[in-house]
Motif scaffolding. Structure first.
Motif, PDB file in Angstrom:
ATOM      1  N   TYR A  58       0.901  -1.083  -0.084  1.00 13.89           N
ATOM      2  CA  TYR A  58      -0.067   0.090  -0.113  1.00 13.89           C
ATOM      3  C   TYR A  58       0.953   1.322   0.189  1.00 13.89           C
ATOM      4  CZ  TYR A  58      -3.443   3.532   1.167  1.00 13.89           C
ATOM      5  OH  TYR A  58      -4.276   4.524   1.103  1.00 13.89           O
ATOM      6  N   GLU A  59       1.551   1.505   1.055  1.00 12.51           N
ATOM      7  CA  GLU A  59       2.556   2.741   1.091  1.00 12.51           C
ATOM      8  C   GLU A  59       3.214   3.012   0.024  1.00 12.51           C
ATOM      9  OE1 GLU A  59       2.623   4.991   3.426  1.00 12.51           O
ATOM     10  OE2 GLU A  59       0.993   4.093   4.468  1.00 12.51           O
ATOM     11  N   LEU A  62       0.737   3.979  -3.158  1.00 13.20           N
ATOM     12  CA  LEU A  62       0.195   5.128  -3.020  1.00 13.20           C
ATOM     13  C   LEU A  62       1.390   6.403  -3.353  1.00 13.20           C
ATOM     14  CD1 LEU A  62      -1.896   7.187  -2.267  1.00 13.20           C
ATOM     15  CD2 LEU A  62      -1.261   7.051   0.156  1.00 13.20           C
ATOM     16  N   GLN A  66       1.518   9.119  -6.594  1.00 18.05           N
ATOM     17  CA  GLN A  66       1.683  10.698  -6.538  1.00 18.05           C
ATOM     18  C   GLN A  66       2.948  11.074  -6.972  1.00 18.05           C
ATOM     19  OE1 GLN A  66       1.036  10.478  -2.109  1.00 18.05           O
ATOM     20  NE2 GLN A  66      -1.277  11.005  -2.312  1.00 18.05           N
ATOM     21  N   HIS A 343      -9.486   4.881   2.361  1.00 20.46           N
ATOM     22  CA  HIS A 343      -8.182   5.103   1.816  1.00 20.46           C
ATOM     23  C   HIS A 343      -8.178   4.082   0.807  1.00 20.46           C
ATOM     24  CE1 HIS A 343      -6.596   7.202   5.696  1.00 20.46           C
ATOM     25  NE2 HIS A 343      -7.558   8.040   4.941  1.00 20.46           N
ATOM     26  N   GLY A 348      -7.804   4.237  -7.801  1.00 20.96           N
ATOM     27  CA  GLY A 348      -6.466   4.787  -8.102  1.00 20.96           C
ATOM     28  C   GLY A 348      -6.332   5.908  -7.247  1.00 20.96           C
ATOM     29  N   ALA A 349      -5.246   6.805  -7.257  1.00 20.77           N
ATOM     30  CA  ALA A 349      -4.941   7.940  -6.402  1.00 20.77           C
ATOM     31  C   ALA A 349      -4.103   8.850  -7.350  1.00 20.77           C
ATOM     32  CB  ALA A 349      -4.287   7.648  -5.263  1.00 20.77           C
ATOM     33  N   GLY A 350      -3.552  10.109  -6.906  1.00 25.63           N
ATOM     34  CA  GLY A 350      -2.999  11.000  -7.700  1.00 25.63           C
ATOM     35  C   GLY A 350      -3.649  11.555  -8.600  1.00 25.63           C
ATOM     36  N   PRO A 351      -2.940  12.122  -9.974  1.00 22.41           N
ATOM     37  CA  PRO A 351      -3.614  13.113 -10.611  1.00 22.41           C
ATOM     38  C   PRO A 351      -4.382  12.262 -11.535  1.00 22.41           C
ATOM     39  CG  PRO A 351      -1.245  12.893 -11.071  1.00 22.41           C
ATOM     40  CD  PRO A 351      -1.376  12.403  -9.625  1.00 22.41           C
ATOM     41  N   ARG A 353      -6.678   9.593 -10.673  1.00 22.24           N
ATOM     42  CA  ARG A 353      -7.467   8.961  -9.790  1.00 22.24           C
ATOM     43  C   ARG A 353      -8.965   8.996 -10.784  1.00 22.24           C
ATOM     44  NH1 ARG A 353     -12.341  11.826  -9.664  1.00 22.24           N
ATOM     45  NH2 ARG A 353     -12.007  14.012  -9.201  1.00 22.24           N
ATOM     46  N   MET A 357     -15.560   8.238 -10.892  1.00 23.55           N
ATOM     47  CA  MET A 357     -15.760   7.669  -9.484  1.00 23.55           C
ATOM     48  C   MET A 357     -17.063   8.061  -8.769  1.00 23.55           C
ATOM     49  SD  MET A 357     -13.439   9.563  -6.604  1.00 23.55           S
ATOM     50  CE  MET A 357     -11.974   8.584  -6.824  1.00 23.55           C
TER      51      MET A 357
ATOM     52  N   MET B  14      -7.014  15.801  -5.013  1.00 21.37           N
ATOM     53  CA  MET B  14      -7.296  15.123  -6.542  1.00 21.37           C
ATOM     54  C   MET B  14      -9.027  14.918  -6.624  1.00 21.37           C
ATOM     55  SD  MET B  14      -4.252  14.909  -7.834  1.00 21.37           S
ATOM     56  CE  MET B  14      -2.714  15.287  -7.291  1.00 21.37           C
ATOM     57  N   GLU B  61      -5.330  10.851  -0.260  1.00 18.12           N
ATOM     58  CA  GLU B  61      -4.238  11.420  -0.595  1.00 18.12           C
ATOM     59  C   GLU B  61      -3.320  12.130   0.336  1.00 18.12           C
ATOM     60  OE1 GLU B  61      -3.197  11.548  -3.936  1.00 18.12           O
ATOM     61  OE2 GLU B  61      -5.047  10.852  -4.939  1.00 18.12           O
TER      62      GLU B  61
END
Lengths: 404, 70
Positions: A58-59, A62, A66, A343, A348-351, A353, A357, B14, B61
Motif C-alpha cells: 500500500y504505502e 500510493l 503521487q 483510503h 486509483g490515486a494521484g492525478p 484518480r 468515481m 485530487m 491523498e
C-alpha cells in the motif's frame, strides 16, 4: 538494465511468472496477488514480452501514484505497455493531463451526478422490472452491462436507445484490450469514432445548451486557447466509454456474487439501505477490478530499495494494496464501515484518480438498493464453477434465479 | 474563538470527495468535484472539531491537515 543477481531473483528481488492475463476461477487472482505481496514489496514479473517491476504494498503504491514526474503515464497497463487502442487523457502527464481533466471533471462531479439522478433511477428500475417476471438472468450480460452503458450515453447527452448497438462495440473493444481479438477491436474503435463524430457534427449544426450538454461544450472546448481537435475528442469519448462500462459491470458482478452467497449481509443492507454507500466502498476495496496501474519509469531511481532504471515498466498493484494487512486489518474480511475504508485505491490515486468515481458509486448504490427492493432473494443458478477474466477482472457470467 | 485550523493542500488534493462526503456540514464540493477549501484553510471551532478530524482522516491523498491555529 539491471543485471540478474542470482537464480530466481532480479536486482535483488524475486522473479515471478504467474500470468495475470488469463481467466481463472473466481477470486483466484486475489489469492495470487496476496501471495506475491506477502513474498516481497517488489517483484520482477516475467510473464509478458516486456518484463516489469511489481510494486505490491500500500504505502509504496500510493507514493508512486503521487509521483507522476518519476512514474509517467506513457504506459498505463504494465501487461500491455504498447496499447493499440488510443486513450485520453490517461496517457498524458501533468501539466497537459491536468488541463484536459479540468475540461472533463465537471461532467463527472457529484453535482453532475446529482443532475442525472432522476434518469439513473428510472432506467435502473425499468431494467429490473423487465427482468423480474422471468425469475432468472445472467446478471453480467443482462443487467450489469446494460445499466452503465445507458448511463454513459445519458452523461454524454446521447440517445439511451443506442445502448444495444453500443454493447456490440464495447464487447469488441474489451476483447481487444485483453488480447483476444485485436483486429475486431480496431474495427470497433473505427465504428465508435464514426458514431461520436456524427454526434459531434450534429452539435456543431444544432448546438444545445453548453452548460448541460457534453458534446456541445466539447466541440467548442479549448485548452490553452487552442480547440481540442476532433480526433482527440473522439478518443476522449471512447476512453470514457471503455473506462466506465466494464468496471461498473465488473463491480456489480462481484457484489451480487457476494450478496447471493451471504444472506445475512444481504438482509442487513435490505433492512437499512443507508448502509449501501458504505458497503459499496468496502466492496471496491476488497474486490478491486483494475488490479494494477501501469507506469513508465522516467528517471533512474532506487525506490525503497528497488533499482528501477529509466525506461522500465512498473505495475502499481492497486488490488494488492487494497488487501495489504499493513494498511487494512483483516483485509480478507468484508467489513461495512471499516474505519479507513476511504483510503482504498480501487479508484486509483494521484492525478489520474478515476474520473468517473462519483458516477460509479452512485450507479452502484442505486442498482443495489432498487434491485433488492424488487428481488430481495435470489441464488446462483449453476453448480458449474464460475470464472473471472484476467487482465482486468470481471465475472464472465453470473446466472441468478429467484421465485416469481 | 477557535484554536484549530483545517487546510487542504492544493497540490495533493485530487478530488476524491471523501472529505465533504463524511463531513457535509463542514465542507462542500465545487462544480468540478473538488472541495471548495482546496488550496486554503479555515478556522475550526470546538463544535466542528469532530467533523474536521473525520475529514482529515478520510482523505486518501493525505491532502488535509488539522493543526493548532494561532
Amino acid at each position: 538494465m539491471t543485471a540478474p543477481t542470482e537464480a530466481g531473483t532480479f536486482g535483488g528481488w524475486p522473479v515471478v511468472h504467474t500470468d495475470y492475463r488469463v481467466d481463472r476461477p473466481v477470486f483466484e487472482h486475489y489469492a495470487l496477488l496476496d501471495g506475491d505481496r506477502e513474498a516481497a514489496p517488489f517483484l520482477r514479473a516475467e510473464f509478458t514480452p516486456v518484463p516489469f517491476w511489481m510494486v505490491t504494498r500500500y504505502e509504496h503504491v500510493l507514493e508512486a501514484l503521487q509521483m507522476p514526474d518519476v512514474f509517467g503515464s506513457e504506459v498505463i497497463n504494465a501487461m500491455d505497455p504498447r496499447m493499440d487502442i488510443e486513450v485520453l487523457p490517461n496517457v498524458l502527464n501533468p501539466p497537459e493531463h491536468t488541463k484536459m481533466r479540468r475540461v472533463l471533471n465537471r461532467w463527472f462531479s457529484p453535482a453532475a451526478v446529482r443532475r442525472l439522478e432522476p434518469l439513473v433511477l428510472s432506467r435502473c428500475v425499468e431494467l429490473i422490472e423487465e427482468l423480474k417476471p422471468r425469475g432468472e438472468c445472467d446478471l453480467v450480460s443482462e443487467f450489469a452491462i446494460r445499466f452503465p452503458t445507458e448511463m454513459f450515453l445519458a452523461t454524454l447527452g446521447l440517445p439511451v436507445a443506442d445502448g444495444t448497438q453500443f454493447l456490440v462495440w464495447v464487447e469488441k473493444i474489451f476483447a481487444g484490450f485483453f488480447g483476444h481479438d485485436p483486429q475486431g477491436a480496431m474495427q470497433a474503435q473505427a465504428q465508435m469514432h464514426e458514431y461520436f463524430n456524427a454526434a459531434a457534427d450534429d452539435r456543431v449544426k444544432n448546438p444545445r445548451d453548453p452548460e448541460t450538454d457534453f458534446m456541445t461544450r466539447m466541440v467548442g472546448a479549448e485548452i490553452d486557447s487552442e480547440k481540442i481537435s476532433r480526433h482527440d475528442l473522439l478518443v476522449i469519448c471512447l476512453t470514457l466509454m471503455a473506462a466506465g462500462l466494464d468496471t461498473t459491470r465488473s463491480a456489480l458482478g462481484y457484489i451480487f456474487y457476494y450478496l447471493a452467497n451471504h444472506e445475512e449481509e444481504r438482509r442487513r443492507i435490505i433492512a437499512d439501505p443507508s448502509l449501501t454507500a458504505k458497503a459499496i466502498e468496502e466492496f471496491i476495496r476488497i474486490y478491486p477490478l483494475v488490479f494494477q496501474d501501469g507506469r513508465l519509469v522516467k528517471t533512474d531511481i532506487e525506490f525503497h530499495g528497488c533499482p528501477m532504471k529509466k525506461g522500465d515498466v512498473v505495475w502499481l498493484g492497486l488490488a494488492s494494496a487494497n488487501r495489504d494487512p499493513r494498511k487494512f486489518s483483516q483485509p480478507e474480511e468484508f467489513i461495512v464501515g471499516r474505519p479507513n475504508a476511504n483510503h482504498h485505491l480501487g479508484f486509483g490515486a494521484g492525478p489520474h484518480r478515476c474520473l468517473g468515481m462519483h458516477l460509479a458509486r452512485h450507479e452502484l448504490v442505486i442498482a443495489i438498493n432498487e434491485w433488492h427492493k424488487r428481488i430481495p432473494d435470489y441464488e446462483i443458478a449453476t453448480t458449474e464453477p464460475l470464472t473471472e477474466r484476467g487482465g482486468q477482472l470481471s465475472l464472465n457470467k453470473l446466472p441468478l434465479r429467484w421465485k416469481v | 474563538m477557535s484554536s484549530w485550523k483545517l487546510s487542504v493542500d492544493d497540490s495533493r488534493c485530487m478530488g476524491h470527495g471523501r472529505c465533504y462526503t463524511v463531513s457535509p456540514g463542514l465542507l462542500a464540493d465545487d462544480e468540478e468535484g473538488f472541495v471548495t477549501l482546496r488550496g486554503s484553510s479555515m478556522p475550526i471551532g470546538d463544535d466542528q472539531l469532530a467533523d474536521a478530524e473525520a475529514a482529515e482522516a478520510a482523505c486518501p491523498e493525505r491532502a488535509i491537515t488539522l493543526e493548532r491555529g494561532s
